[in-house]
Write an enzyme that holds these catalytic residues in place. Structure first.
Site, PDB file in Angstrom:
ATOM      1  N   TRP A 198      16.607  54.528 -12.231  1.00  0.00           N
ATOM      2  CA  TRP A 198      15.147  54.433 -12.455  1.00  0.00           C
ATOM      3  C   TRP A 198      14.349  55.056 -11.315  1.00  0.00           C
ATOM      4  O   TRP A 198      13.128  55.191 -11.418  1.00  0.00           O
ATOM      5  CB  TRP A 198      14.742  52.966 -12.620  1.00  0.00           C
ATOM      6  CG  TRP A 198      15.187  52.328 -13.902  1.00  0.00           C
ATOM      7  CD1 TRP A 198      16.070  52.843 -14.825  1.00  0.00           C
ATOM      8  CD2 TRP A 198      14.780  51.057 -14.411  1.00  0.00           C
ATOM      9  NE1 TRP A 198      16.237  51.956 -15.863  1.00  0.00           N
ATOM     10  CE2 TRP A 198      15.453  50.855 -15.631  1.00  0.00           C
ATOM     11  CE3 TRP A 198      13.915  50.059 -13.944  1.00  0.00           C
ATOM     12  CZ2 TRP A 198      15.282  49.704 -16.405  1.00  0.00           C
ATOM     13  CZ3 TRP A 198      13.745  48.903 -14.697  1.00  0.00           C
ATOM     14  CH2 TRP A 198      14.425  48.740 -15.925  1.00  0.00           C
ATOM     15  N   LYS A 199      14.981  55.351 -10.209  1.00  0.00           N
ATOM     16  CA  LYS A 199      14.311  55.929  -9.039  1.00  0.00           C
ATOM     17  C   LYS A 199      13.088  55.064  -8.640  1.00  0.00           C
ATOM     18  O   LYS A 199      13.122  53.851  -8.823  1.00  0.00           O
ATOM     19  CB  LYS A 199      13.914  57.380  -9.328  1.00  0.00           C
ATOM     20  CG  LYS A 199      15.078  58.194  -9.895  1.00  0.00           C
ATOM     21  CD  LYS A 199      14.820  59.668  -9.936  1.00  0.00           C
ATOM     22  CE  LYS A 199      15.971  60.356 -10.645  1.00  0.00           C
ATOM     23  NZ  LYS A 199      15.922  61.800 -10.571  1.00  0.00           N
ATOM     24  N   HIS A 215      23.000  60.143  -3.832  1.00  0.00           N
ATOM     25  CA  HIS A 215      22.133  60.868  -4.767  1.00  0.00           C
ATOM     26  C   HIS A 215      21.486  62.062  -4.061  1.00  0.00           C
ATOM     27  O   HIS A 215      21.119  61.969  -2.884  1.00  0.00           O
ATOM     28  CB  HIS A 215      21.060  59.927  -5.339  1.00  0.00           C
ATOM     29  CG  HIS A 215      20.359  60.532  -6.509  1.00  0.00           C
ATOM     30  ND1 HIS A 215      19.326  61.436  -6.348  1.00  0.00           N
ATOM     31  CD2 HIS A 215      20.576  60.428  -7.834  1.00  0.00           C
ATOM     32  CE1 HIS A 215      18.931  61.838  -7.551  1.00  0.00           C
ATOM     33  NE2 HIS A 215      19.671  61.243  -8.474  1.00  0.00           N
ATOM     34  N   GLY A 249      18.468  60.020 -15.379  1.00  0.00           N
ATOM     35  CA  GLY A 249      17.232  59.760 -14.644  1.00  0.00           C
ATOM     36  C   GLY A 249      16.080  59.563 -15.611  1.00  0.00           C
ATOM     37  O   GLY A 249      15.871  58.476 -16.172  1.00  0.00           O
ATOM     38  N   GLY A 250      15.313  60.631 -15.841  1.00  0.00           N
ATOM     39  CA  GLY A 250      14.100  60.553 -16.650  1.00  0.00           C
ATOM     40  C   GLY A 250      14.257  59.805 -17.971  1.00  0.00           C
ATOM     41  O   GLY A 250      13.430  58.941 -18.317  1.00  0.00           O
TER      42      GLY A 250
HETATM   43  C1  PEP Z   1      19.361  61.728 -11.644  1.00  0.00           C
HETATM   44  O1  PEP Z   1      18.399  61.685 -10.885  1.00  0.00           O
HETATM   45  O2  PEP Z   1      20.415  61.172 -11.328  1.00  0.00           O
HETATM   46  C2  PEP Z   1      19.215  62.477 -12.885  1.00  0.00           C
HETATM   47  C3  PEP Z   1      20.293  62.824 -13.508  1.00  0.00           C
HETATM   48  O3  PEP Z   1      17.919  62.752 -13.291  1.00  0.00           O
HETATM   49  P1  PEP Z   1      17.475  63.448 -14.670  1.00  0.00           P
HETATM   50  O4  PEP Z   1      18.297  62.827 -15.777  1.00  0.00           O
HETATM   51  O5  PEP Z   1      16.034  63.171 -14.795  1.00  0.00           O
HETATM   52  O6  PEP Z   1      17.791  64.903 -14.523  1.00  0.00           O
END
Ligand code: PEP
Length: 252
Positions: free
Chosen positions: A10-11, A97, A236-237
């Protein structure tokens, strides 16, 4: 048999109310999902972990931290230790990360210390690594990934790997909408497994889950997950929307 895993990073998103809402949405969506040998993990920010643990304890959803500090305790203003995480029921942590490497100067040496702290405290580790765009364009992506793994993980005893999940995340694909093709992901995952055969054993290499991360969405998850060495995804997103994340989980 190694586990399939879909993990949501979720960052720095979601306050306490949004955290509760997203978890409730995920639980509702997840009711219709059969998880065959698969795990679902979410990684909210530190401040919402305790709440997330209590909101998910009646569900299949597991909770991870996004980071930890390598020291046991002490004068490290703003940091969170393994013991603090354990005390709120979190026993999984993302380490390495690319955003931590890039924005918080986490070098391989620091990551080794974090990995050791996690192991000492009996944590499961989701270890992230991956090449920059320039590395791929200059055909150095295998070399870069190999050194990231060697520098941080390959001094560990084989027994440590029962609690390590790998997440190959090409930096050029994170949050950019550019995904590695399923074939590019498979090629790298197969290479990574080969490194574990050389450094440890075929048995260990076969037992370790390797996730792909980088712009995984409901529309591309199934193809990426269909590859034999891709054991799931770090998302992520798309992990910030209950429907998208659970659609990705359904693709596993
Ligand atoms: C992440 O930050 O680990 C990632 C994979 O982000 P996203 O799916 O948004 O590219």
């Amino acid at each position: 048999m190694r586990k399939k895993i879909v993990a949501g990073n979720w960052k720095m998103n979601n306050n306490i109310n949004e955290t509760k809402e997203l978890i409730q949405g995920l639980k509702n969506e997840m009711e219709a999902v059969t998880l065959n040998n698969a795990r679902v993990i979410i990684a909210p920010s530190f401040i919402n972990l305790q709440q997330a643990v209590s909101e998910t304890n009646d569900s299949v959803i597991e909770v991870s931290a996004q980071n930890l500090h390598q020291a046991k305790s002490g004068a490290y203003t703003g940091e969170v230790s393994a013991d603090m995480l354990s005390s709120v029921g979190v026993k999984t942590v993302i380490i390495g990360h690319s955003e931590r490497r890039a924005y918080f100067n986490e070098t391989d040496d620091i990551l080794s210390e974090k990995v050791n702290a996690a192991i000492e405290n009996d944590f499961e580790i989701i270890f992230c690594f991956g090449e920059q765009l320039e590395d791929r364009e200059t055909n150095n992506h295998f070399k870069v990934v190999e050194s990231q793994l060697k520098n941080v993980l390959f001094s560990l005893p084989s027994s440590a790997f029962s609690k390590v999940v790998l997440a190959y995340e090409p930096v050029w694909a994170i949050g950019t909408g550019k995904t590695a093709s399923a074939d590019q992901a498979q090629e790298m995952h197969q290479f990574i497994r080969g490194l574990f055969v050389e450094a440890y054993s075929q048995e260990l290499a076969d037992s370790i889950s390797i996730l792909y991360g980088g712009s995984v969405k409901p529309g591309n998850a199934e193809e990426i997950f269909s590859k034999p060495d891709v054991d799931g995804g770090l998302i992520g997103g798309a992990s910030l929307k209950a429907k998208d994340f659970s659609d990705i989980v359904k693709s596993i």
